[in-house]
Design an enzyme around this catalytic site. Sequence first.
Site, short mmCIF file in Angstrom:
data_model
loop_
_atom_site.label_atom_id
_atom_site.label_comp_id
_atom_site.label_asym_id
_atom_site.label_seq_id
_atom_site.Cartn_x
_atom_site.Cartn_y
_atom_site.Cartn_z
N TYR A 147 0.68 -1.40 0.28
CA TYR A 147 -0.01 -0.07 0.22
C TYR A 147 0.92 0.90 -0.25
O TYR A 147 0.75 2.14 -0.62
CB TYR A 147 -0.66 0.00 1.43
CG TYR A 147 -1.95 1.31 1.45
CD1 TYR A 147 -3.45 0.93 0.58
CD2 TYR A 147 -1.74 2.24 2.21
CE1 TYR A 147 -4.02 2.05 0.72
CE2 TYR A 147 -2.57 3.22 2.23
CZ TYR A 147 -3.97 3.36 1.48
OH TYR A 147 -4.35 3.69 1.29
N LYS A 151 0.72 4.45 -2.84
CA LYS A 151 1.10 5.87 -2.95
C LYS A 151 1.42 6.55 -2.98
O LYS A 151 1.64 7.30 -3.45
CB LYS A 151 -0.25 5.56 -1.76
CG LYS A 151 -1.26 4.59 -1.02
CD LYS A 151 -2.53 5.48 -2.06
CE LYS A 151 -3.80 4.72 -1.74
NZ LYS A 151 -4.85 5.22 -2.51
#
Length: 240
Positions: A147, A151
Amino acid sequence: MARVAIVTGGSRGIGEAISVALRDAGMTVAANYAGNDERAREFTERTGIKTYQWDVSDYDACLAGVAEVESELGPVDVVVNNAGITRDGTMKRMERQAWDDVIDINLGGCFNMAKAVWNGMNERKYGRIVNIGSINGQAGQYGQVNYAAAKSGIHGFTKALAQEGARAGITVNAIAPGYIDTDMVAAVPPDVLEKIVAKIPVGRLGQASEIARGVTFLCAEEGGFITGSTLSINGGQHMY
């Protein structure tokens, strides 16, 4: 004629707030969703915003989805890349599929959607793209290498694409939310959530509407001199 906006993951959580805010700002909004038909129907009945189903990690599906929206609503001038998932785990436990799924949806979806609208925006000399990053892409987070990488990649993607679009009147910006009071955060165990809130200087979780106001600001007609920027909305938790 109202600008047409697509919000990916636009029928729930932060995406829902963004869809409603852009609608209230006078845009015609298409809310993309992945597969929860019941939630999408309820969202449309409640807001009047039409929903469209496709997987943002599927390049051809994004091309077809944008084409469908444009055939029904008109040329797409605004895209908010909000769709995202988590598949958390430490490196020791994380399977390759968990890495691929998060990268393909959270980061690959940004490429797919931008590619689908890019030529049209260039031809019309106007566009607004806002990518939803994360505080965890800026600061990192234990158990989220997939993640955080996705991002963080969004922030680099935003800066690079902004340079390509600037001369054509296309702005590309990002928002990096902190911990927001959504279903995803609500699933965090109460004792863990208490520790998270304790680290936020303003002393509370953010609201989805606060992220939506930032998106609306960046998508405004008057926002043409803001591009390649990341707006952090995190209550002061990470000053980047």
